[in-house]
Design a protein around this motif. Sequence first.
Motif, PDB file in Angstrom:
ATOM      1  N   ARG A  21       0.894  -1.260   0.066  1.00 41.65           N
ATOM      2  CA  ARG A  21       0.036  -0.119   0.128  1.00 41.65           C
ATOM      3  C   ARG A  21       0.917   1.239   0.008  1.00 41.65           C
ATOM      4  O   ARG A  21       2.083   1.147   0.555  1.00 41.65           O
ATOM      5  CB  ARG A  21      -0.996   0.101   1.128  1.00 41.65           C
ATOM      6  CG  ARG A  21      -2.068  -1.099   1.397  1.00 41.65           C
ATOM      7  CD  ARG A  21      -2.798  -0.944   2.558  1.00 41.65           C
ATOM      8  NE  ARG A  21      -4.052  -2.030   2.254  1.00 41.65           N
ATOM      9  CZ  ARG A  21      -3.739  -3.158   3.136  1.00 41.65           C
ATOM     10  NH1 ARG A  21      -2.758  -3.435   3.716  1.00 41.65           N
ATOM     11  NH2 ARG A  21      -4.771  -4.132   2.988  1.00 41.65           N
ATOM     12  N   HIS A  56      -0.805  -6.250   0.706  1.00 42.90           N
ATOM     13  CA  HIS A  56      -2.060  -6.489   0.561  1.00 42.90           C
ATOM     14  C   HIS A  56      -2.050  -7.238  -0.812  1.00 42.90           C
ATOM     15  O   HIS A  56      -1.163  -7.231  -1.608  1.00 42.90           O
ATOM     16  CB  HIS A  56      -2.909  -5.163   0.118  1.00 42.90           C
ATOM     17  CG  HIS A  56      -2.634  -4.421  -1.301  1.00 42.90           C
ATOM     18  ND1 HIS A  56      -3.391  -4.866  -2.427  1.00 42.90           N
ATOM     19  CD2 HIS A  56      -1.589  -3.555  -1.237  1.00 42.90           C
ATOM     20  CE1 HIS A  56      -2.715  -3.995  -3.281  1.00 42.90           C
ATOM     21  NE2 HIS A  56      -1.652  -3.289  -2.877  1.00 42.90           N
ATOM     22  N   THR A  95       0.733   5.772   0.465  1.00 44.62           N
ATOM     23  CA  THR A  95      -0.444   6.854   1.093  1.00 44.62           C
ATOM     24  C   THR A  95      -0.752   7.753  -0.025  1.00 44.62           C
ATOM     25  O   THR A  95      -0.450   7.375  -1.473  1.00 44.62           O
ATOM     26  CB  THR A  95       0.788   7.970   1.760  1.00 44.62           C
ATOM     27  OG1 THR A  95       1.646   8.602   0.881  1.00 44.62           O
ATOM     28  CG2 THR A  95       1.510   7.138   2.779  1.00 44.62           C
ATOM     29  N   GLU A 150       3.081   2.852   6.078  1.00 40.94           N
ATOM     30  CA  GLU A 150       3.395   2.208   7.082  1.00 40.94           C
ATOM     31  C   GLU A 150       2.213   2.142   8.023  1.00 40.94           C
ATOM     32  O   GLU A 150       1.412   3.261   8.167  1.00 40.94           O
ATOM     33  CB  GLU A 150       4.764   3.009   7.800  1.00 40.94           C
ATOM     34  CG  GLU A 150       5.924   3.003   6.997  1.00 40.94           C
ATOM     35  CD  GLU A 150       6.921   3.656   7.850  1.00 40.94           C
ATOM     36  OE1 GLU A 150       6.956   4.194   8.572  1.00 40.94           O
ATOM     37  OE2 GLU A 150       8.141   3.600   7.073  1.00 40.94           O
ATOM     38  N   ASP A 151       2.046   0.883   8.529  1.00 37.89           N
ATOM     39  CA  ASP A 151       1.181   0.725   9.359  1.00 37.89           C
ATOM     40  C   ASP A 151       1.562   1.200  10.850  1.00 37.89           C
ATOM     41  O   ASP A 151       2.395   2.016  11.176  1.00 37.89           O
ATOM     42  CB  ASP A 151       0.706  -0.726   9.751  1.00 37.89           C
ATOM     43  CG  ASP A 151       1.922  -1.673  10.254  1.00 37.89           C
ATOM     44  OD1 ASP A 151       2.717  -1.101  10.838  1.00 37.89           O
ATOM     45  OD2 ASP A 151       1.829  -2.628  10.053  1.00 37.89           O
ATOM     46  N   GLY A 152       0.469   1.138  12.002  1.00 43.67           N
ATOM     47  CA  GLY A 152       0.595   1.581  13.119  1.00 43.67           C
ATOM     48  C   GLY A 152       1.915   1.108  13.760  1.00 43.67           C
ATOM     49  O   GLY A 152       2.664   1.987  14.718  1.00 43.67           O
ATOM     50  N   SER A 157       2.865  -2.247   4.643  1.00 44.05           N
ATOM     51  CA  SER A 157       1.683  -2.726   4.630  1.00 44.05           C
ATOM     52  C   SER A 157       1.463  -3.398   3.378  1.00 44.05           C
ATOM     53  O   SER A 157       1.120  -2.855   2.235  1.00 44.05           O
ATOM     54  CB  SER A 157       0.528  -1.558   4.921  1.00 44.05           C
ATOM     55  OG  SER A 157      -0.858  -2.057   4.876  1.00 44.05           O
ATOM     56  N   VAL A 174      -6.379   2.065   6.903  1.00 45.67           N
ATOM     57  CA  VAL A 174      -5.697   0.905   7.498  1.00 45.67           C
ATOM     58  C   VAL A 174      -5.213   1.881   8.775  1.00 45.67           C
ATOM     59  O   VAL A 174      -4.324   2.549   8.815  1.00 45.67           O
ATOM     60  CB  VAL A 174      -4.605   0.481   6.739  1.00 45.67           C
ATOM     61  CG1 VAL A 174      -3.791  -0.420   7.488  1.00 45.67           C
ATOM     62  CG2 VAL A 174      -5.220   0.103   5.374  1.00 45.67           C
ATOM     63  N   ASP A 175      -5.581   1.157  10.124  1.00 42.30           N
ATOM     64  CA  ASP A 175      -4.972   1.650  11.371  1.00 42.30           C
ATOM     65  C   ASP A 175      -5.389   3.315  11.227  1.00 42.30           C
ATOM     66  O   ASP A 175      -4.638   4.192  11.735  1.00 42.30           O
ATOM     67  CB  ASP A 175      -3.668   1.496  11.270  1.00 42.30           C
ATOM     68  CG  ASP A 175      -2.910  -0.009  11.562  1.00 42.30           C
ATOM     69  OD1 ASP A 175      -4.018  -0.635  11.947  1.00 42.30           O
ATOM     70  OD2 ASP A 175      -1.936  -0.276  11.352  1.00 42.30           O
ATOM     71  N   ALA A 207      -5.107   5.160   3.033  1.00 41.94           N
ATOM     72  CA  ALA A 207      -4.041   4.170   2.156  1.00 41.94           C
ATOM     73  C   ALA A 207      -4.444   4.081   0.965  1.00 41.94           C
ATOM     74  O   ALA A 207      -5.916   4.018   0.709  1.00 41.94           O
ATOM     75  CB  ALA A 207      -3.517   2.956   3.009  1.00 41.94           C
ATOM     76  N   LYS A 243      -5.708   5.335   8.993  1.00 40.68           N
ATOM     77  CA  LYS A 243      -5.058   6.192   8.191  1.00 40.68           C
ATOM     78  C   LYS A 243      -5.588   6.050   6.765  1.00 40.68           C
ATOM     79  O   LYS A 243      -5.601   4.847   6.447  1.00 40.68           O
ATOM     80  CB  LYS A 243      -3.528   6.135   8.279  1.00 40.68           C
ATOM     81  CG  LYS A 243      -3.085   6.714   9.822  1.00 40.68           C
ATOM     82  CD  LYS A 243      -1.548   6.622   9.907  1.00 40.68           C
ATOM     83  CE  LYS A 243      -0.979   5.260   9.498  1.00 40.68           C
ATOM     84  NZ  LYS A 243       0.459   5.478   9.632  1.00 40.68           N
TER      85      LYS A 243
END
Length: 238
Positions: A34, A52, A36, A43-45, A50, A177-178, A182, A180
């Motif tokens: 993924r 997919h 931005t 970047e995930d939490g 990330s 995602v988290d 994406a 945020k």
Amino acid sequence: MTSFATDDVIRQMAEALSTRRCPIKTFPQLISLRVTPDGELFEDGAGALSCHAPGHGDLTFALRRSGILKDFRDRGGRVLMMSNVDNLTATLDPAVIGAHLESGAALTAEMAPKEPGDQGGAPARVDGKPQIVESFRFPKDFDQERIPVFNTNTFVLDAEAIDADFPLTWFAVNKTVDDKPAVQFERLVGELTAFLEPAFLRVERHGPDARFQPIKIPEDLHKELPGIVKALEARGSL
């Protein structure tokens, strides 16, 4: 076709159920990352990249890469069937295979009658060529209700015809995602109809001949179970 998240479990299950008479083989689809909305790697939490799965349009690419398609063809295999795992009544049916072979098409796509609230791809002509067009690709001023059926994502495929690279479109899909925003890029298998000669087969979605009863959430299974059982019993699957 499995994803990176499901491959281990499904492969183990397939190995346990596989027999010499009916071997079961699995193959993983591709993996993507993924980004931005600005195009940077997302970047995930936890600060990790990330991953997919990039859509069911991976089918022909992943099947060829796995070597399973070549092995199938080398053994004389001619026809493949694909369906979504959540569509429990899309079983292998001699009548559907026969209709595909009789049509002479490279690909047969099953179409179900629309019901209120249904959305999805539908058969339409683009520059004179019939193909599946996803709902978001139609012109905004086009009344999609004029098309009484839509794509069930069940296909019969000519093994030789799909043994090629196809320039499928990468579609941007917005996700959260988290907490945020994406963006992930996916391909859709229905776009194969733009490159192969398709046939479209109208199928039932209710009764003993039902071939489209998708289960998206657990509550759907409870609601649709009687109809699914009736259809599977009628064709000797239960």
